[in-house]
Design a protein around this motif. Sequence first.
Motif, PDB file in Angstrom:
ATOM      1  N   PRO A  53       0.806  -1.225   0.000  1.00 52.11           N
ATOM      2  CA  PRO A  53       0.000   0.000   0.000  1.00 52.11           C
ATOM      3  C   PRO A  53       0.836   1.271   0.000  1.00 52.11           C
ATOM      4  CG  PRO A  53      -0.938  -1.589   1.532  1.00 52.11           C
ATOM      5  CD  PRO A  53       0.366  -2.155   1.071  1.00 52.11           C
ATOM      6  N   GLN A  54       1.973   1.248   0.676  1.00 53.22           N
ATOM      7  CA  GLN A  54       2.815   2.446   0.687  1.00 53.22           C
ATOM      8  C   GLN A  54       3.488   2.685  -0.657  1.00 53.22           C
ATOM      9  OE1 GLN A  54       4.713   4.006   4.358  1.00 53.22           O
ATOM     10  NE2 GLN A  54       4.949   1.849   4.835  1.00 53.22           N
ATOM     11  N   ILE A  55       3.880   1.617  -1.338  1.00 51.57           N
ATOM     12  CA  ILE A  55       4.452   1.774  -2.680  1.00 51.57           C
ATOM     13  C   ILE A  55       3.400   2.348  -3.631  1.00 51.57           C
ATOM     14  CG2 ILE A  55       5.273   0.499  -4.703  1.00 51.57           C
ATOM     15  CD1 ILE A  55       6.831  -1.288  -2.864  1.00 51.57           C
ATOM     16  N   LEU A  56       2.175   1.809  -3.568  1.00 53.90           N
ATOM     17  CA  LEU A  56       1.097   2.312  -4.420  1.00 53.90           C
ATOM     18  C   LEU A  56       0.794   3.770  -4.114  1.00 53.90           C
ATOM     19  CD1 LEU A  56      -1.290  -0.771  -4.290  1.00 53.90           C
ATOM     20  CD2 LEU A  56      -0.026   0.050  -6.297  1.00 53.90           C
ATOM     21  N   ARG A  57       0.852   4.124  -2.835  1.00 53.76           N
ATOM     22  CA  ARG A  57       0.615   5.515  -2.442  1.00 53.76           C
ATOM     23  C   ARG A  57       1.684   6.446  -3.015  1.00 53.76           C
ATOM     24  NH1 ARG A  57       2.624   7.591   3.311  1.00 53.76           N
ATOM     25  NH2 ARG A  57       2.128   9.798   3.141  1.00 53.76           N
ATOM     26  N   GLY A  58       2.964   6.082  -2.847  1.00 52.28           N
ATOM     27  CA  GLY A  58       4.044   6.925  -3.349  1.00 52.28           C
ATOM     28  C   GLY A  58       4.026   7.039  -4.861  1.00 52.28           C
ATOM     29  N   PHE A  59       3.814   5.922  -5.541  1.00 48.40           N
ATOM     30  CA  PHE A  59       3.737   5.921  -7.002  1.00 48.40           C
ATOM     31  C   PHE A  59       2.561   6.762  -7.481  1.00 48.40           C
ATOM     32  CE2 PHE A  59       1.878   4.029 -10.852  1.00 48.40           C
ATOM     33  CZ  PHE A  59       2.953   4.107 -11.726  1.00 48.40           C
ATOM     34  N   GLY A  60       1.405   6.583  -6.850  1.00 52.24           N
ATOM     35  CA  GLY A  60       0.214   7.314  -7.264  1.00 52.24           C
ATOM     36  C   GLY A  60       0.336   8.811  -7.065  1.00 52.24           C
ATOM     37  N   LEU A  61       0.918   9.234  -5.943  1.00 51.26           N
ATOM     38  CA  LEU A  61       1.081  10.662  -5.679  1.00 51.26           C
ATOM     39  C   LEU A  61       1.939  11.325  -6.751  1.00 51.26           C
ATOM     40  CD1 LEU A  61       1.532  10.826  -1.798  1.00 51.26           C
ATOM     41  CD2 LEU A  61      -0.233  11.979  -3.127  1.00 51.26           C
ATOM     42  N   MET A  62       3.070  10.705  -7.102  1.00 47.34           N
ATOM     43  CA  MET A  62       3.957  11.315  -8.083  1.00 47.34           C
ATOM     44  C   MET A  62       3.353  11.283  -9.484  1.00 47.34           C
ATOM     45  SD  MET A  62       6.489  12.816  -6.887  1.00 47.34           S
ATOM     46  CE  MET A  62       7.082  13.171  -8.527  1.00 47.34           C
TER      47      MET A  62
END
Length: 529
Positions: free
Chosen positions: A381-390
């Motif tokens: 979930p944290q990887i998806l969050r970081g990828f999605g934000l950028m």
Amino acid sequence: MSSTTAGSTPAASAAPPIGDTIPMRRMLAFMAMVFGMFMAILDIQIVSASLAEIQAGLSASTDEIAWVQTAYLIAEVIMIPLSGFLARMLSTRVLFTLAAAGFTASSALCATATNIDQMILYRALQGFIGGGMIPSVFAAAFTIFPPSKRAIVSPMIGLVATLAPTIGPTVGGYLSHALSWHWLFLVNVPFGILVTIAVWNLVDFDKPDLSLFKKFDWFGLLGMAAFLGSLEYVLEEGPLDDWFEDRVIVVLSVVLVLGAMLFLWRAFTAKEPIVDLTAFANRNFAFGSLFSFVMGVGLYGLTYLYPVYLGRIRGYDSLMIGETMFVSGLAMFFTAPLSGILSKKLDPRAMMAIGFVSFGLGTWLMSGITHDWDFRELFIPQILRGFGLMMAMVPINNIALGTLSPQKMKGASGLYNLTRNLGGAVGLAVINTMISDRTALHYDRLAERVSWGRQVAEDRLDDMAATFSARGLDGADAAIGQMVALVRREASVMAFSDVFLALTVLFVGLCALSIFIRKPESGVKVDAH
């Protein structure tokens, strides 16, 4: 591009350089400004992760220590929209130098604070002065560089705007554990001095227009300060003080409305309004600001939710929280160059949709959270969050600011950054309220299921009572106390799940709104509205 609109000023008429070559001096100047913005944004979360250490060091109460953050946020949210007018009046060079120098000095003062009153005053100064750096970077990025270079500069400022709040708990945790809370502020001093010197010697983007000082709208400033300052306080303190059950919240809500009325009246009637709202006539800027608002909800909301879960449910300290959350920061860092490359090849609306879906998928996975989730469960979930934000932030920046004229850029940049901060404030208020209300709801429902008369609950209580009795304790009372604690913990976890599900719905819904965006042209043409 050389034409100016009515009422434009020399300070606002900086145009992108002709050609694609970026002078090294200009690139170094911009990088210095980006680092200054990084410090200003980082300082919010770097301190929030270590408030307990500051509270102990200053012998402050729980209510008092909250003002260390509130004072900073209130002051910053007032300066951000004001910075556009100040940049036109003083020039980017003078404003940013003063902001960097003032931020550095106030950081040093924070480290010398011996009581909570001094700390609150110094933090307010730090937030107000440092807030001038943030919009200046966005304005510079979209006026001094040609559109062909936005694949480089837009990911850079997007990375800073999203990475700084994300890694704040990590940096704060390490500093407060390895050294002391004083270094949360002292770390800004050497870098702040370097930024101040670099900006003063390298920035030459525009010229000042000191005649604007005579036209300064003091009533507009008063209305804006009352409006935004009261709004920030109400949103910060409302969930903690039971909203309108608190007299201060009621009074400041009235001040908020009156301040908003005065501010809007002056914004549309003053010859030189303190904030130029006409940028919202540009449809892309209006929708980009809306997306920025929601991104603020997600950015600051999750930066708040993860530490609260890890601290309240898992019992982590600030260092362990920072180490767990560092995954999102790494994901953003590695996604930044990818988003820059894709911004040249993909429709920005498609990039936004990918980012929103990624973010929504991450929060949807988090909706299955349990009390024993740890680094492994939070990793994806944290990887998806970081990828999605950028992936979303870069096209949002380009869409919101990429079609505005240079004359509108400085004021619009302040408004654009304000929407992200207000999104964070509104998001945190709603999240806190949801957690409180949903925890109470789930507690009542769970309490019904573990009441007397349910065989499973009674068997569990008997087992727990026997265990405590074997240790020489009052088994019955200890077992009831333990059962109450378990119910409260599970009710809290279920409330977190509800919040993550609500964020999922919010971000999936943004995909539908992206169809209303007009694709920015690849050339240098800008909207003269």
